[in-house]
Design a protein around this motif. Structure first.
Motif, PDB file in Angstrom:
ATOM      1  N   GLY A  71       0.781  -1.222   0.000  1.00  0.00           N
ATOM      2  CA  GLY A  71       0.000   0.000   0.000  1.00  0.00           C
ATOM      3  C   GLY A  71       0.816   1.276   0.000  1.00  0.00           C
ATOM      4  N   LYS A  72       2.110   1.206  -0.338  1.00  0.00           N
ATOM      5  CA  LYS A  72       2.940   2.408  -0.405  1.00  0.00           C
ATOM      6  C   LYS A  72       2.431   3.327  -1.517  1.00  0.00           C
ATOM      7  CE  LYS A  72       6.126   1.308   2.693  1.00  0.00           C
ATOM      8  NZ  LYS A  72       6.352   2.110   3.921  1.00  0.00           N
ATOM      9  N   SER A  73       2.565   4.630  -1.294  1.00  0.00           N
ATOM     10  CA  SER A  73       2.136   5.578  -2.318  1.00  0.00           C
ATOM     11  C   SER A  73       3.037   5.471  -3.539  1.00  0.00           C
ATOM     12  CB  SER A  73       2.190   7.011  -1.773  1.00  0.00           C
ATOM     13  OG  SER A  73       3.542   7.430  -1.615  1.00  0.00           O
ATOM     14  N   ARG A  74       2.539   5.941  -4.682  1.00  0.00           N
ATOM     15  CA  ARG A  74       3.317   5.874  -5.914  1.00  0.00           C
ATOM     16  C   ARG A  74       4.572   6.734  -5.799  1.00  0.00           C
ATOM     17  NH1 ARG A  74       3.213   1.904  -8.601  1.00  0.00           N
ATOM     18  NH2 ARG A  74       3.202   2.774 -10.717  1.00  0.00           N
ATOM     19  N   GLU A  75       4.484   7.847  -5.054  1.00  0.00           N
ATOM     20  CA  GLU A  75       5.668   8.688  -4.867  1.00  0.00           C
ATOM     21  C   GLU A  75       6.723   7.941  -4.055  1.00  0.00           C
ATOM     22  OE1 GLU A  75       7.063  13.159  -3.613  1.00  0.00           O
ATOM     23  OE2 GLU A  75       4.984  12.568  -3.314  1.00  0.00           O
ATOM     24  N   GLU A  76       6.315   7.230  -3.015  1.00  0.00           N
ATOM     25  CA  GLU A  76       7.258   6.456  -2.208  1.00  0.00           C
ATOM     26  C   GLU A  76       7.934   5.380  -3.055  1.00  0.00           C
ATOM     27  OE1 GLU A  76       5.796   6.196   2.340  1.00  0.00           O
ATOM     28  OE2 GLU A  76       4.294   5.530   0.890  1.00  0.00           O
ATOM     29  N   VAL A  77       7.159   4.724  -3.903  1.00  0.00           N
ATOM     30  CA  VAL A  77       7.722   3.699  -4.778  1.00  0.00           C
ATOM     31  C   VAL A  77       8.721   4.322  -5.745  1.00  0.00           C
ATOM     32  CG1 VAL A  77       7.203   2.026  -6.604  1.00  0.00           C
ATOM     33  CG2 VAL A  77       5.715   2.179  -4.602  1.00  0.00           C
ATOM     34  N   SER A  78       8.373   5.480  -6.316  1.00  0.00           N
ATOM     35  CA  SER A  78       9.255   6.164  -7.263  1.00  0.00           C
ATOM     36  C   SER A  78      10.569   6.555  -6.603  1.00  0.00           C
ATOM     37  CB  SER A  78       8.555   7.404  -7.823  1.00  0.00           C
ATOM     38  OG  SER A  78       9.423   8.159  -8.631  1.00  0.00           O
ATOM     39  N   ARG A 103      11.201   3.401 -14.987  1.00  0.00           N
ATOM     40  CA  ARG A 103       9.876   3.185 -14.411  1.00  0.00           C
ATOM     41  C   ARG A 103       9.534   4.280 -13.393  1.00  0.00           C
ATOM     42  NH1 ARG A 103       9.155  -2.164 -11.854  1.00  0.00           N
ATOM     43  NH2 ARG A 103      11.353  -2.644 -12.014  1.00  0.00           N
ATOM     44  N   ALA A 104      10.541   4.711 -12.631  1.00  0.00           N
ATOM     45  CA  ALA A 104      10.309   5.799 -11.677  1.00  0.00           C
ATOM     46  C   ALA A 104       9.938   7.086 -12.412  1.00  0.00           C
ATOM     47  CB  ALA A 104      11.557   6.019 -10.823  1.00  0.00           C
ATOM     48  N   LYS A 105      10.617   7.340 -13.533  1.00  0.00           N
ATOM     49  CA  LYS A 105      10.308   8.544 -14.314  1.00  0.00           C
ATOM     50  C   LYS A 105       8.915   8.448 -14.931  1.00  0.00           C
ATOM     51  CE  LYS A 105      12.112  11.761 -17.739  1.00  0.00           C
ATOM     52  NZ  LYS A 105      10.853  11.850 -18.488  1.00  0.00           N
ATOM     53  N   ALA A 106       8.510   7.242 -15.355  1.00  0.00           N
ATOM     54  CA  ALA A 106       7.165   7.060 -15.915  1.00  0.00           C
ATOM     55  C   ALA A 106       6.108   7.370 -14.857  1.00  0.00           C
ATOM     56  CB  ALA A 106       7.003   5.640 -16.433  1.00  0.00           C
ATOM     57  N   ILE A 107       6.360   6.926 -13.621  1.00  0.00           N
ATOM     58  CA  ILE A 107       5.431   7.233 -12.523  1.00  0.00           C
ATOM     59  C   ILE A 107       5.349   8.736 -12.324  1.00  0.00           C
ATOM     60  CG2 ILE A 107       5.090   7.063 -10.022  1.00  0.00           C
ATOM     61  CD1 ILE A 107       6.303   4.253 -10.149  1.00  0.00           C
ATOM     62  N   GLU A 108       6.510   9.395 -12.314  1.00  0.00           N
ATOM     63  CA  GLU A 108       6.550  10.845 -12.117  1.00  0.00           C
ATOM     64  C   GLU A 108       5.823  11.579 -13.240  1.00  0.00           C
ATOM     65  OE1 GLU A 108       6.963  14.418 -10.547  1.00  0.00           O
ATOM     66  OE2 GLU A 108       7.645  12.616  -9.504  1.00  0.00           O
ATOM     67  N   ASP A 109       6.089  11.199 -14.489  1.00  0.00           N
ATOM     68  CA  ASP A 109       5.507  11.888 -15.640  1.00  0.00           C
ATOM     69  C   ASP A 109       4.001  11.652 -15.757  1.00  0.00           C
ATOM     70  OD1 ASP A 109       7.981  12.872 -16.329  1.00  0.00           O
ATOM     71  OD2 ASP A 109       8.384  11.328 -17.833  1.00  0.00           O
ATOM     72  N   GLU A 110       3.581  10.412 -15.529  1.00  0.00           N
ATOM     73  CA  GLU A 110       2.203  10.022 -15.820  1.00  0.00           C
ATOM     74  C   GLU A 110       1.264  10.164 -14.622  1.00  0.00           C
ATOM     75  OE1 GLU A 110       2.527   6.048 -17.294  1.00  0.00           O
ATOM     76  OE2 GLU A 110       3.981   6.607 -18.855  1.00  0.00           O
ATOM     77  N   GLU A 111       1.809  10.090 -13.400  1.00  0.00           N
ATOM     78  CA  GLU A 111       0.931  10.060 -12.225  1.00  0.00           C
ATOM     79  C   GLU A 111       1.157  11.196 -11.237  1.00  0.00           C
ATOM     80  OE1 GLU A 111       0.655   6.143 -10.430  1.00  0.00           O
ATOM     81  OE2 GLU A 111       1.524   5.238 -12.226  1.00  0.00           O
ATOM     82  N   LEU A 112       2.339  11.820 -11.266  1.00  0.00           N
ATOM     83  CA  LEU A 112       2.663  12.812 -10.245  1.00  0.00           C
ATOM     84  C   LEU A 112       2.900  14.209 -10.804  1.00  0.00           C
ATOM     85  CD1 LEU A 112       5.051  10.563  -8.102  1.00  0.00           C
ATOM     86  CD2 LEU A 112       2.642  11.068  -7.676  1.00  0.00           C
ATOM     87  N   GLY A 113       2.608  14.386 -12.093  1.00  0.00           N
ATOM     88  CA  GLY A 113       2.640  15.734 -12.660  1.00  0.00           C
ATOM     89  C   GLY A 113       3.953  16.189 -13.256  1.00  0.00           C
TER      90      GLY A 113
END
Length: 255
Positions: A71-78, A103-113
């Motif tokens: 259940g970690k947040s996507r930012e924590e995973v990134s 994959r961390a950059k994809a999370i940042e670009d697509e989910e965290l703005g």
């Protein structure tokens, strides 16, 4: 205090590992190292042998699976992916490190703005890993300039972003990006002798332009680290700056 406690715990396990047989102690060390978030992973991990590196790599794979299911947040995973990539790069696991970073950059670009500072940090670590990969192959062959040009283009994006941000830590990161770009501009020039003179890459960035850019970036990097009173990086910047001159040049000797 919490970070210091974790570091002390891991330091004790390192000492134990050096005094006892591998049996049992490596697993404890692996678990502690994977959990550590204090930034001491890389320096502590230097004390491991190749077999122990493999054990640690498998622990990281398991840790990623656990994070996804906890259940970690996507930012924590990134952020964890970025931190882990540094360790994996030092372990020579370049493909794994790049996979985590992309994959961390994809999370940042697509989910965290796509926040500027996070994008710049992730891009910098991607080009750092790629630079490490470039050092493992024949330094001057037909592909040196092509690899260096790709790294240079990505690092210039990092520099562009860092120039828009404020703060001392950002200034330090700008200095590091300038330093990395200057070094790869030097590698680019070294490899051009192996590239056909009419190649499109020569038209995009000539040796003369690359040399000027490399000198300017190394000089600016040195000035930044002088301002920050970071003598270790000042020396490194001067060393990279010196690479941009002919070896019989008086200015090369002075630098």
């Amino acid at each position: 205090e919490a970070a210091r406690s974790r570091a002390d715990k891991i330091g004790g396990l390192v000492r134990t590992l050096s005094q006892r047989s591998r049996s049992g102690s490596v697993d404890k060390f692996c678990e502690a190292l994977v959990e550590d978030e204090s930034g001491s992973q890389a320096s502590l991990a230097k004390q491991l042998n190749p077999e122990e590196w493999n054990d640690l790599s498998s622990k990281y794979d398991a840790k990623e699976t656990n994070m996804k299911s906890s259940g970690k947040s996507r930012e924590e995973v990134s952020v964890w992916m970025e931190q882990s990539s540094k360790f994996l790069c030092q372990a020579g696991e370049y493909d794994k490190a790049l996979d985590l970073l992309h994959r961390a950059k994809a999370i940042e670009d697509e989910e965290l703005g796509g926040r500027y500072e996070r994008v710049a940090s992730l891009l910098y670590h991607i080009v750092h890993v790629r630079s490490e990969i470039a050092k493992t192959v024949d330094f001057i062959d037909g592909t040196t300039s092509l690899r260096a040009k790709e790294i240079i283009d990505m690092t210039k994006k990092v520099i562009e972003i860092r120039r828009k941000l404020m703060g001392e830590e950002n200034l330090k990161q700008l200095g590091l990006a300038l330093l990395l770009c200057s070094f790869n501009l030097s590698c680019y020039c070294c490899g051009l002798s192996k590239v056909a003179k009419n190649a499109s890459i020569c038209a995009e960035l000539s040796a003369a332009t690359a040399t000027i850019q490399g000198k300017d970036m190394a000089r600016e990097s040195a000035q930044i680290f002088q301002k920050l009173r970071d003598n270790e990086h000042v020396a490194e910047a001067y060393m990279v700056w010196g690479l941009q001159f002919n070896h019989n040049d008086q200015q090369h000797l002075e630098i």
